[in-house]
Design an enzyme around this catalytic site. Structure first.
Site, PDB file in Angstrom:
ATOM      1  N   ASP A  40       0.767  -1.517   0.481  1.00  0.00           N
ATOM      2  CA  ASP A  40       0.181  -0.018   0.055  1.00  0.00           C
ATOM      3  C   ASP A  40       0.907   1.142  -0.193  1.00  0.00           C
ATOM      4  OD1 ASP A  40      -2.301   1.825  -0.040  1.00  0.00           O
ATOM      5  OD2 ASP A  40      -1.541   1.702   2.811  1.00  0.00           O
ATOM      6  N   ASP A  42      -0.190   4.754   0.933  1.00  0.00           N
ATOM      7  CA  ASP A  42      -0.619   5.983   2.046  1.00  0.00           C
ATOM      8  C   ASP A  42      -0.071   5.078   3.850  1.00  0.00           C
ATOM      9  OD1 ASP A  42      -0.642   8.063   0.702  1.00  0.00           O
ATOM     10  OD2 ASP A  42      -3.030   7.875   0.348  1.00  0.00           O
ATOM     11  N   ASP A 172      -0.785  -0.733   6.315  1.00  0.00           N
ATOM     12  CA  ASP A 172      -1.394  -0.072   7.480  1.00  0.00           C
ATOM     13  C   ASP A 172      -2.710  -0.408   7.727  1.00  0.00           C
ATOM     14  OD1 ASP A 172      -2.153   1.644   5.733  1.00  0.00           O
ATOM     15  OD2 ASP A 172      -2.602   3.408   6.918  1.00  0.00           O
TER      16      ASP A 172
END
Length: 197
Positions: A40, A42, A172
């Protein structure tokens, strides 16, 4: 929307000097490695949301180690990210790398990946030709668009031909562990990717 394998031709980048790269221990422990590592963006590769924290236009600064937006805010990777990406490409065979991001600002994310360069961990690093590499160029597959991560992985699997159980995904957000239902190995990194992961 960004999504494709950028090239089928072998890279002509100078060989990576593995000894100069602080690589994750798991790359050298003798255990099997995934065929594809997917990240990912961000709060996984960088400490911000590209769609809410970054205001274009962007300008690369400090030898492309960071990018500055319209308001003078600075954006870069988490500290361990460049060495992790380069280390993955220095394994034998090199690990395929991909991104899977649900951001609605795919154009800004792509610009950042093009502006942020990885440090010179290459042979003859003093040579201007081997000084740096764009982060964008290290990724083999990029899926950057809003939607369920299972859609991103479907596109990566179709383009690569690699089975889901041969993919490792760093993210995250716990909600994205739904890719485990496909067979993908999910690893949550609530504070971003580090060599210790």
């Amino acid at each position: 929307m960004v999504g494709s394998k950028k090239s089928n031709t072998p890279s002509t980048t100078p060989a990576i000097v593995f000894d100069n790269i602080p690589s994750p221990e798991t790359f050298n422990d003798g255990l099997p490695l995934p065929k594809i590592i997917v990240f990912d963006l961000d709060y996984t590769l960088w400490p911000f949301w590209v769609d809410t924290h970054v205001t274009p236009p962007l300008k690369a600064k400090d030898n492309n180690t960071k990018s500055i937006d319209r308001w003078g805010e600075s954006f870069t990777f988490y500290p361990d990210v460049p060495s992790i990406l380069l280390s993955a490409k220095s394994t034998s065979p090199p690990i395929t790398l991909a991104t899977a991001s649900r951001t609605s600002a795919s154009d800004i994310a792509t610009t950042l990946l093009k502006q942020l360069h990885l440090p010179p961990f290459f042979e003859n690093a003093s040579s201007s030709k081997a000084a740096e590499k764009r982060a964008y160029d290290i990724f083999d597959y990029m899926q950057i668009f809003p939607g369920d991560k299972k859609t991103h992985f479907g596109k990566i699997q179709k383009a690569s031909g690699v089975e889901y159980d041969e993919m490792l995904f760093f993210d995250d957000e716990r909600r994205n562990r739904n890719v485990e239902s496909l067979g993908v190995v999910y690893w949550e990194v609530p504070s971003g990717v580090t060599r210790a992961e």
